[in-house]
Each structure stands twice: as structure tokens, then as C-alpha cells.
Design a protein around this motif. Structure first.
Motif, PDB file in Angstrom:
ATOM      1  N   CYS A 148      22.238  70.121 -61.254  1.00  0.00           N
ATOM      2  CA  CYS A 148      20.918  69.526 -61.499  1.00  0.00           C
ATOM      3  C   CYS A 148      20.318  68.982 -60.205  1.00  0.00           C
ATOM      4  CB  CYS A 148      21.031  68.407 -62.528  1.00  0.00           C
ATOM      5  SG  CYS A 148      21.174  69.008 -64.230  1.00  0.00           S
ATOM      6  N   ASP A 149      20.249  69.827 -59.206  1.00  0.00           N
ATOM      7  CA  ASP A 149      19.641  69.427 -57.941  1.00  0.00           C
ATOM      8  C   ASP A 149      19.143  70.672 -57.222  1.00  0.00           C
ATOM      9  OD1 ASP A 149      21.853  70.534 -56.247  1.00  0.00           O
ATOM     10  OD2 ASP A 149      23.014  68.944 -57.194  1.00  0.00           O
ATOM     11  N   ASP A 150      18.545  70.463 -56.054  1.00  0.00           N
ATOM     12  CA  ASP A 150      18.013  71.581 -55.275  1.00  0.00           C
ATOM     13  C   ASP A 150      18.959  72.044 -54.174  1.00  0.00           C
ATOM     14  OD1 ASP A 150      15.713  71.572 -56.806  1.00  0.00           O
ATOM     15  OD2 ASP A 150      14.668  70.176 -55.463  1.00  0.00           O
ATOM     16  N   GLY A 151      20.156  71.495 -54.142  1.00  0.00           N
ATOM     17  CA  GLY A 151      21.137  71.949 -53.173  1.00  0.00           C
ATOM     18  C   GLY A 151      21.489  70.886 -52.138  1.00  0.00           C
ATOM     19  N   PRO A 152      22.392  71.227 -51.217  1.00  0.00           N
ATOM     20  CA  PRO A 152      22.829  70.274 -50.195  1.00  0.00           C
ATOM     21  C   PRO A 152      21.942  70.293 -48.957  1.00  0.00           C
ATOM     22  CG  PRO A 152      24.136  72.265 -50.031  1.00  0.00           C
ATOM     23  CD  PRO A 152      23.180  72.482 -51.180  1.00  0.00           C
ATOM     24  N   ALA A 153      21.996  69.212 -48.205  1.00  0.00           N
ATOM     25  CA  ALA A 153      21.342  69.119 -46.907  1.00  0.00           C
ATOM     26  C   ALA A 153      22.304  68.405 -45.965  1.00  0.00           C
ATOM     27  CB  ALA A 153      20.027  68.353 -47.003  1.00  0.00           C
ATOM     28  N   VAL A 154      22.184  68.671 -44.682  1.00  0.00           N
ATOM     29  CA  VAL A 154      23.078  68.063 -43.700  1.00  0.00           C
ATOM     30  C   VAL A 154      22.271  67.546 -42.518  1.00  0.00           C
ATOM     31  CG1 VAL A 154      25.062  68.415 -42.175  1.00  0.00           C
ATOM     32  CG2 VAL A 154      24.967  69.618 -44.370  1.00  0.00           C
ATOM     33  N   ASP A 155      22.379  66.244 -42.254  1.00  0.00           N
ATOM     34  CA  ASP A 155      21.758  65.621 -41.087  1.00  0.00           C
ATOM     35  C   ASP A 155      22.762  65.632 -39.936  1.00  0.00           C
ATOM     36  OD1 ASP A 155      19.501  65.007 -42.548  1.00  0.00           O
ATOM     37  OD2 ASP A 155      20.206  63.005 -43.080  1.00  0.00           O
ATOM     38  N   VAL A 156      22.263  65.548 -38.706  1.00  0.00           N
ATOM     39  CA  VAL A 156      23.154  65.517 -37.551  1.00  0.00           C
ATOM     40  C   VAL A 156      22.735  64.415 -36.592  1.00  0.00           C
ATOM     41  CG1 VAL A 156      21.794  67.288 -36.354  1.00  0.00           C
ATOM     42  CG2 VAL A 156      24.146  66.860 -35.646  1.00  0.00           C
ATOM     43  N   LEU A 157      23.717  63.705 -36.064  1.00  0.00           N
ATOM     44  CA  LEU A 157      23.511  62.706 -35.019  1.00  0.00           C
ATOM     45  C   LEU A 157      24.398  63.104 -33.842  1.00  0.00           C
ATOM     46  CD1 LEU A 157      22.479  59.960 -33.928  1.00  0.00           C
ATOM     47  CD2 LEU A 157      24.531  58.938 -34.957  1.00  0.00           C
ATOM     48  N   GLU A 158      23.790  63.371 -32.703  1.00  0.00           N
ATOM     49  CA  GLU A 158      24.537  63.777 -31.511  1.00  0.00           C
ATOM     50  C   GLU A 158      24.620  62.637 -30.503  1.00  0.00           C
ATOM     51  OE1 GLU A 158      23.878  67.755 -29.910  1.00  0.00           O
ATOM     52  OE2 GLU A 158      22.326  68.036 -31.443  1.00  0.00           O
ATOM     53  N   THR A 159      25.818  62.414 -29.983  1.00  0.00           N
ATOM     54  CA  THR A 159      26.023  61.461 -28.896  1.00  0.00           C
ATOM     55  C   THR A 159      26.790  62.171 -27.787  1.00  0.00           C
ATOM     56  OG1 THR A 159      28.185  60.611 -29.620  1.00  0.00           O
ATOM     57  CG2 THR A 159      26.211  59.628 -30.628  1.00  0.00           C
ATOM     58  N   GLY A 160      27.091  61.454 -26.731  1.00  0.00           N
ATOM     59  CA  GLY A 160      27.824  62.065 -25.637  1.00  0.00           C
ATOM     60  C   GLY A 160      29.248  62.436 -25.997  1.00  0.00           C
ATOM     61  N   GLY A 161      29.827  61.758 -26.998  1.00  0.00           N
ATOM     62  CA  GLY A 161      31.214  62.026 -27.347  1.00  0.00           C
ATOM     63  C   GLY A 161      31.445  62.610 -28.716  1.00  0.00           C
ATOM     64  N   SER A 162      30.400  62.682 -29.544  1.00  0.00           N
ATOM     65  CA  SER A 162      30.609  63.157 -30.917  1.00  0.00           C
ATOM     66  C   SER A 162      29.365  63.817 -31.494  1.00  0.00           C
ATOM     67  CB  SER A 162      31.027  61.988 -31.822  1.00  0.00           C
ATOM     68  OG  SER A 162      30.017  61.003 -31.856  1.00  0.00           O
ATOM     69  N   VAL A 163      29.606  64.571 -32.566  1.00  0.00           N
ATOM     70  CA  VAL A 163      28.537  65.160 -33.374  1.00  0.00           C
ATOM     71  C   VAL A 163      28.843  64.745 -34.806  1.00  0.00           C
ATOM     72  CG1 VAL A 163      27.452  67.286 -34.189  1.00  0.00           C
ATOM     73  CG2 VAL A 163      28.243  67.125 -31.828  1.00  0.00           C
ATOM     74  N   VAL A 164      28.022  63.866 -35.370  1.00  0.00           N
ATOM     75  CA  VAL A 164      28.279  63.336 -36.707  1.00  0.00           C
ATOM     76  C   VAL A 164      27.381  64.050 -37.718  1.00  0.00           C
ATOM     77  CG1 VAL A 164      28.422  61.275 -38.139  1.00  0.00           C
ATOM     78  CG2 VAL A 164      28.795  61.100 -35.665  1.00  0.00           C
ATOM     79  N   LEU A 165      28.005  64.623 -38.744  1.00  0.00           N
ATOM     80  CA  LEU A 165      27.282  65.351 -39.781  1.00  0.00           C
ATOM     81  C   LEU A 165      27.272  64.536 -41.068  1.00  0.00           C
ATOM     82  CD1 LEU A 165      28.741  68.926 -39.190  1.00  0.00           C
ATOM     83  CD2 LEU A 165      26.606  67.962 -38.297  1.00  0.00           C
ATOM     84  N   SER A 166      26.083  64.374 -41.644  1.00  0.00           N
ATOM     85  CA  SER A 166      25.923  63.592 -42.877  1.00  0.00           C
ATOM     86  C   SER A 166      25.408  64.495 -43.979  1.00  0.00           C
ATOM     87  CB  SER A 166      24.946  62.433 -42.649  1.00  0.00           C
ATOM     88  OG  SER A 166      25.343  61.627 -41.559  1.00  0.00           O
ATOM     89  N   ALA A 167      26.233  64.757 -44.968  1.00  0.00           N
ATOM     90  CA  ALA A 167      25.844  65.627 -46.078  1.00  0.00           C
ATOM     91  C   ALA A 167      25.280  64.804 -47.233  1.00  0.00           C
ATOM     92  CB  ALA A 167      27.051  66.433 -46.553  1.00  0.00           C
ATOM     93  N   SER A 168      24.321  65.381 -47.931  1.00  0.00           N
ATOM     94  CA  SER A 168      23.756  64.745 -49.119  1.00  0.00           C
ATOM     95  C   SER A 168      23.202  65.838 -50.021  1.00  0.00           C
ATOM     96  CB  SER A 168      22.655  63.747 -48.736  1.00  0.00           C
ATOM     97  OG  SER A 168      21.601  64.401 -48.052  1.00  0.00           O
ATOM     98  N   VAL A 169      22.734  65.428 -51.174  1.00  0.00           N
ATOM     99  CA  VAL A 169      22.147  66.363 -52.140  1.00  0.00           C
ATOM    100  C   VAL A 169      20.666  66.036 -52.278  1.00  0.00           C
ATOM    101  CG1 VAL A 169      22.149  67.095 -54.556  1.00  0.00           C
ATOM    102  CG2 VAL A 169      24.307  66.691 -53.380  1.00  0.00           C
ATOM    103  N   VAL A 170      19.813  67.054 -52.290  1.00  0.00           N
ATOM    104  CA  VAL A 170      18.363  66.840 -52.413  1.00  0.00           C
ATOM    105  C   VAL A 170      17.872  67.292 -53.784  1.00  0.00           C
ATOM    106  CG1 VAL A 170      17.938  67.043 -49.943  1.00  0.00           C
ATOM    107  CG2 VAL A 170      17.855  69.089 -51.361  1.00  0.00           C
TER     108      VAL A 170
END
Length: 290
Positions: free
Chosen positions: A220-242
Motif C-alpha cells: 500500500c505505497d508507491d515504493g521505496p526511496a533512498v536519500d544519500v549524505l556524502e562526507t569525506g569519510g562515509s556515504v550514508v544511505l537513508s531508505a524510506s517508503v513514499v
């Protein structure tokens, strides 16, 4: 940056137009909370002892199995591989030594316990049905190249001879290093439209400028989405449902691959899941014939 499957784009665009006309801003608090959590994870990892340990370990980002050249010669053989249906004809050799060396193209090496031929065979031969099968007639220890979090590396591999093929099926003869303890705790129980755990890493593009991950959603949703935050030492991925909707829904969980574009190559930065606060594990595609 937010990435979502293409099929959700038009629906989201309609939602934006609707909320603009009504004066309502949808998901603003969730976006801020998600960004704050990603920043928390990045701050905890960047320059930490955990990041140092990760940077010294062996963490594959590519499949542990490489197929013979020109595989497969028939649909039956392809089916046998995808169902992991193998037959062993003869005996497998003993492990010649205790450890094997990981050698990175960029420099550096690491000694890890060598996996025996029998364990390596059992990792690919998990079938056991009466359908088509591939016959292994022998094995020897050799090498193969695999993608890792530190770039390409040459690693020990068991080379299994397959009946009917001129080149072997290769299986990495090492297990990944133990992952370090995360310096940040998991996010805890949150609505999936705010933050959800990732299913795993599918692949890092050859140029390092995009990553493909598995994200989950419901019926009952339109699917997943993934945000990204880039720093000098990491790439952080944040998943959610839209596009979550009210009403009767089935309880099934659906997995979907999402490709996230980056501002610069991943390089030796740690790829992190904002929800768990840990490195995104590589999701090996069992029995995938490519």
C-alpha cells in the motif's frame, strides 16, 4: 539527494503539485529527521576506530563466484546453476595451507583463514533435486579478482572443473573480515515512511559514482526511496517508503533495487545504512547466472 524507482516519480510529482496548491508541505518533518539521523551516523563513523578497522579489512562488494567462460551452454545448465543443483564426481583436494592472502591492486595485503574446498563447494551446491545438474569433476586452488570496499583485489579461489566446460567455475576461498562494532546504535522503531533498513548492497558501479541497493516496501505505497549524505569519510544511505496509503493491505514485503547517484566516487569511504548505523552488507545474489 533522494533516489527512487522511476515508477514513483510521476505520483510524487502529482503529490507535490497538490500540496503546493493546498499550502501543505508533505513529509517536511520526516525529511529533517532523516537528514539528522544520517548526519548522526556520519559524525559517529568519520574518524572513528570502527572506520579505521573497516579500512583495514576485506569486505567484498562483488560476487564470490565467477562463472566459466561462455556459460551456459544450455538452458538446462543455467537452470542447474540457478537452483544450485550440482553433483560431485570424485574427491575434493585437502586445503594446502592455513591462510590465504588478499592482495589489493592499490597496494597492501591481508592474511585470512583459507576456506576448504568442501566448504566452498557446499556454498554453491545447495540444491538436491531431480532436475538438471552440473557435474564437478575436480578442483584446485588458484586465484580470482573480486571487487572490495578497498578496490579490486586478487584473492585465493577454488577452481572447480565442470563437465562440458573448458574453463572452471571459481569460488573465493576466503570469508570476509569480521565487521567492526558500530559507534552508533540502530535508529529503533520508526515508521517506514520516515526511515527503514536497507536490504543490502547489490553493486558499486565501475566508476564508483553510483551504488545499487535493495530497499523494501509494502503493498500500500508507491515504493521505496533512498536519500544519500556524502562526507569525506562515509556515504550514508537513508531508505524510506513514499506514498503510503490507508486501507486493507497484504502483509507481504517487496524488495526493489534502487540505484543512487553520488557526487563523487565512493572510493575508500564507508557505505553506511542510516537505520542500522552499520556498513551496508553486500547482498550476494544466490544462484544468479548473470
Amino acid at each position: 539527494m533522494r533516489t527512487k524507482p522511476a515508477r514513483a516519480v510521476n505520483l510524487l510529482a502529482l503529490l507535490v503539485l497538490f500540496t503546493a496548491g493546498t499550502g501543505v508541505v508533505a513529509g517536511c518533518d520526516s525529511d529533517k529527521d532523516r537528514e539528522a539521523r544520517a548526519r548522526q551516523v556520519a559524525d559517529a563513523w568519520d574518524g572513528s576506530r570502527a572506520a579505521e578497522v573497516w579500512g583495514q579489512g576485506y569486505y567484498p562488494t562483488g560476487d564470490a563466484v565467477q562463472l566459466p567462460e561462455n556459460a551456459f551452454r544450455s538452458d538446462a545448465d543455467k537452470r542447474a546453476y540457478t537452483t544450485q543443483n550440482f553433483v560431485l564426481r570424485g574427491e575434493l583436494p585437502a586445503t594446502p595451507r592455513k591462510d590465504g592472502q588478499v592482495k589489493w591492486e592499490s597496494g597492501g595485503s591481508l592474511a585470512l583463514p583459507l576456506m576448504g574446498a568442501e566448504k566452498a563447494y557446499e556454498s554453491v551446491a545447495r540444491g538436491g533435486n531431480d532436475g538438471p545438474h552440473l557435474t564437478v569433476t575436480g578442483a584446485k586452488l588458484g586465484e580470482m579478482t573480486v571487487a572490495t570496499s578497498r578496490g579490486p583485489a586478487t584473492v585465493p579461489a577454488w577452481l572447480f572443473t565442470l563437465d562440458g566446460y573448458d574453463t572452471p567455475l571459481k569460488r573465493v576461498a576466503l570469508s570476509p573480515s569480521t565487521a567492526p562494532k558500530s559507534p552508533v546504535k540502530p535508529a529503533g522503531k520508526l515508521p517506514t515512511d520516515e526511515l527503514a533498513p536497507l536490504g543490502g548492497l547489490v553493486e558499486v558501479a565501475g566508476d564508483g559514482r553510483s551504488v545499487t541497493v535493495v530497499a523494501t516496501h509494502g503493498s500500500c505505497d508507491d515504493g521505496p526511496a533512498v536519500d544519500v549524505l556524502e562526507t569525506g569519510g562515509s556515504v550514508v544511505l537513508s531508505a524510506s517508503v513514499v506514498g503510503t496509503k490507508d486501507g486493507p493491505c497484504t502483509s507481504d514485503m517487496r524488495a526493489e533495487e534502487v540505484t543512487v547517484k553520488l557526487d563523487r566516487p565512493v572510493g575508500d569511504r564507508v557505505l553506511l545504512d542510516a537505520f542500522t548505523g552499520r556498513p551496508v552488507p553486500y547482498e550476494e545474489r544466490k544462484g544468479s547466472a548473470g
